[in-house]
Design an enzyme around this catalytic site. Structure first.
Site, PDB file in Angstrom:
ATOM      1  N   HIS A  23      50.335  62.748  13.289  1.00 36.82           N
ATOM      2  CA  HIS A  23      49.922  62.841  14.343  1.00 36.82           C
ATOM      3  C   HIS A  23      48.316  62.713  14.131  1.00 36.82           C
ATOM      4  CE1 HIS A  23      49.728  65.283  18.795  1.00 36.82           C
ATOM      5  NE2 HIS A  23      48.824  64.336  18.582  1.00 36.82           N
ATOM      6  N   HIS A 203      54.032  62.764  23.277  1.00 39.78           N
ATOM      7  CA  HIS A 203      53.285  63.959  23.528  1.00 39.78           C
ATOM      8  C   HIS A 203      54.272  64.704  24.556  1.00 39.78           C
ATOM      9  CE1 HIS A 203      50.142  62.171  21.118  1.00 39.78           C
ATOM     10  NE2 HIS A 203      49.107  63.068  21.417  1.00 39.78           N
ATOM     11  N   GLU A 206      52.099  69.970  25.069  1.00 39.59           N
ATOM     12  CA  GLU A 206      50.937  70.546  24.782  1.00 39.59           C
ATOM     13  C   GLU A 206      50.159  71.405  25.757  1.00 39.59           C
ATOM     14  OE1 GLU A 206      48.045  67.228  24.286  1.00 39.59           O
ATOM     15  OE2 GLU A 206      46.291  68.097  23.275  1.00 39.59           O
ATOM     16  N   ASP A 284      45.304  65.237  14.691  1.00 37.08           N
ATOM     17  CA  ASP A 284      44.949  64.902  16.121  1.00 37.08           C
ATOM     18  C   ASP A 284      43.988  63.838  16.385  1.00 37.08           C
ATOM     19  OD1 ASP A 284      45.811  64.552  19.010  1.00 37.08           O
ATOM     20  OD2 ASP A 284      45.137  66.628  19.478  1.00 37.08           O
TER      21      ASP A 284
HETATM   22  N1  LIG Z   1      45.615  65.796  22.024  1.00 39.76           N
HETATM   23  C1  LIG Z   1      45.804  64.874  22.689  1.00 39.76           C
HETATM   24  N2  LIG Z   1      46.689  64.757  23.761  1.00 39.76           N
HETATM   25  C2  LIG Z   1      46.832  63.642  24.704  1.00 39.76           C
HETATM   26  N3  LIG Z   1      46.476  62.676  24.520  1.00 39.76           N
HETATM   27  C3  LIG Z   1      45.532  62.419  23.382  1.00 39.76           C
HETATM   28  N4  LIG Z   1      44.847  61.288  23.252  1.00 39.76           N
HETATM   29  C4  LIG Z   1      43.984  61.547  22.075  1.00 39.76           C
HETATM   30  N5  LIG Z   1      44.251  63.059  21.772  1.00 39.76           N
HETATM   31  C5  LIG Z   1      45.239  63.426  22.638  1.00 39.76           C
HETATM   32 ZN   LIG Z   2      47.663  63.840  19.986  1.00 42.09          ZN
END
Ligand SMILES: Nc1ncnc2[nH]cnc12
Ligand SMILES: [Zn+2]
Length: 351
Positions: A23, A203, A206, A284
């Site tokens: 990721h 994703h 989150e 990330d």
């Molecule tokens: N943490 C994240 N969540 C969603 N989209 C992203 N694009 C880049 N980082 C992201």
């Molecule tokens: Zn991400």
């Protein structure tokens, strides 16, 4: 700003162990210095006076406040060489963190919307991957992400634009603003990608609710969930993820910086492992969140008190959950065991 941590045998092990990064948004690896160098090379005006002013803007309150700055930073990328330089820099850094396998997200719509040809994006990133394999022995592949704040029609156009380069990426993902953009919005484009034999990730969970993780699994049929930390709110979902061994690509410093877990000591990764989930540690957007993958491991372990057994589990999970071939995975697992023996941590790898 990264905390200064004591050197300990555990921290040395965390840094040294072979691991997969599953990721990483390549645009999130653009360091401020490279943003300014590319802005100058490409004559792009930035709304920040210098590197220090840009860094001062990295004070995020949530995902959207980060994305606004992240898309502004990506505006300096115009030519194939820019994409190559960005990916080369990330891969060199990943090798230093003992990443043996990297599955790299890229956001083509961020670039094609500014008139950058799809081929410039993919060919620059692809060349960096092949050269890193040749030069440093790291294994890497690309995953094309659709921006979920845009429409499914736009995602379908993006997929069509990428089709002439189909052999240069292994899968697709879904990223950008999560709330209000549930996975099912992209049912048709993911069905098409599945039919094309692409690997599928998204994703989910989150900032969004467990319902988004359910629909990523049921509607999009993803093989891994990116983040997924909200899963713990839903016992039935935890059971499903554990039973089907769906990996979660967790990003601790991102979660801290975007206020998902404002204090790393409260991060739920220890509980995810405890619940039998295939959790992994990833960076990330390392240029924005204060650290590459090893910094994520070191700071998380320092804050939560996890030990060598969890380190072994997390490294194994990352290698196992990667989309690499079985022979590569078996070789990396052997390297992992050898690393624990070298560090005198055999006890952590015995069942
Ligand atoms: N943490 C994240 N969540 C969603 N989209 C992203 N694009 C880049 N980082 C992201
Ligand atoms: Zn991400």
């Amino acid at each position: 700003m990264s905390t200064v941590l004591p050197k300990s045998p555990l921290m040395a092990l965390l840094r040294d162990m072979p691991k997969a990064e599953l990721h990483i948004h390549i645009e999130g690896s653009l360091e401020p210095e490279l943003i300014f160098a590319l802005a100058e090379r490409n004559q792009v005006e930035l709304p920040y006076a210098d590197v220090a002013a840009l860094r001062r803007a990295y004070a995020f309150t949530d995902l959207q406040s980060f994305l606004d700055i992240y898309y502004a930073g990506a505006s300096v990328l115009l030519h194939e060489q820019d994409f190559y330089d960005m990916a080369r820099a990330y891969l060199a850094r990943a090798v230093r963190d003992h990443v043996v396998r990297a599955e790299i997200f890229f956001d083509p719509q961020t670039h094609t919307a500014r008139g950058v040809p799809m081929a410039s994006v993919i060919n620059g990133l692809y060349r960096a991957c092949r050269e890193a394999e040749r030069d440093w022995g790291i294994s890497c592949d690309l995953i094309l992400c659709f921006l979920r704040h845009l429409s499914e029609e736009e995602a379908l156009v993006t997929l069509a634009q990428a089709m002439p380069l189909r052999d240069r990426f292994i899968g697709v993902g879904l990223d950008s603003s999560e709330l209000g953009h549930p996975p099912e919005k992209f049912a048709r484009v993911f069905a098409r990608c599945r039919a094309l034999g692409l690997r599928l990730v998204a994703h989910a969970g989150e900032e969004g609710p467990p319902a988004y993780i359910w629909s990523a699994l049921d509607v999009l049929q993803v093989e891994r969930v990116d983040h997924g930390v909200q899963a713990l709110q839903d016992a039935a979902l935890v059971q499903r993820l554990a039973r089907e061994r769906i990996a979660l690509t967790v990003c601790p410093l991102s979660n801290q910086m975007l206020q998902v877990f404002p204090d790393l000591a409260d991060h739920n990764l220890p509980q995810l492992l405890e619940a039998g989930l295939v959790a992994t540690v990833n960076s990330d957007d390392p240029a924005y969140f204060g650290g590459y993958i090893n910094e994520n491991f070191v700071q998380l372990f320092a804050a939560t008190g996890m030990g060598a057994r969890q380190a072994y589990q997390l490294a194994r999970n990352s290698l196992q959950a990667s989309f690499a071939g079985a022979a590569s995975k078996a070789a990396w697992m052997e390297q992992l065991d050898a690393c624990f023996v070298r560090h005198g941590m055999e006890a952590a790898i015995t069942p």
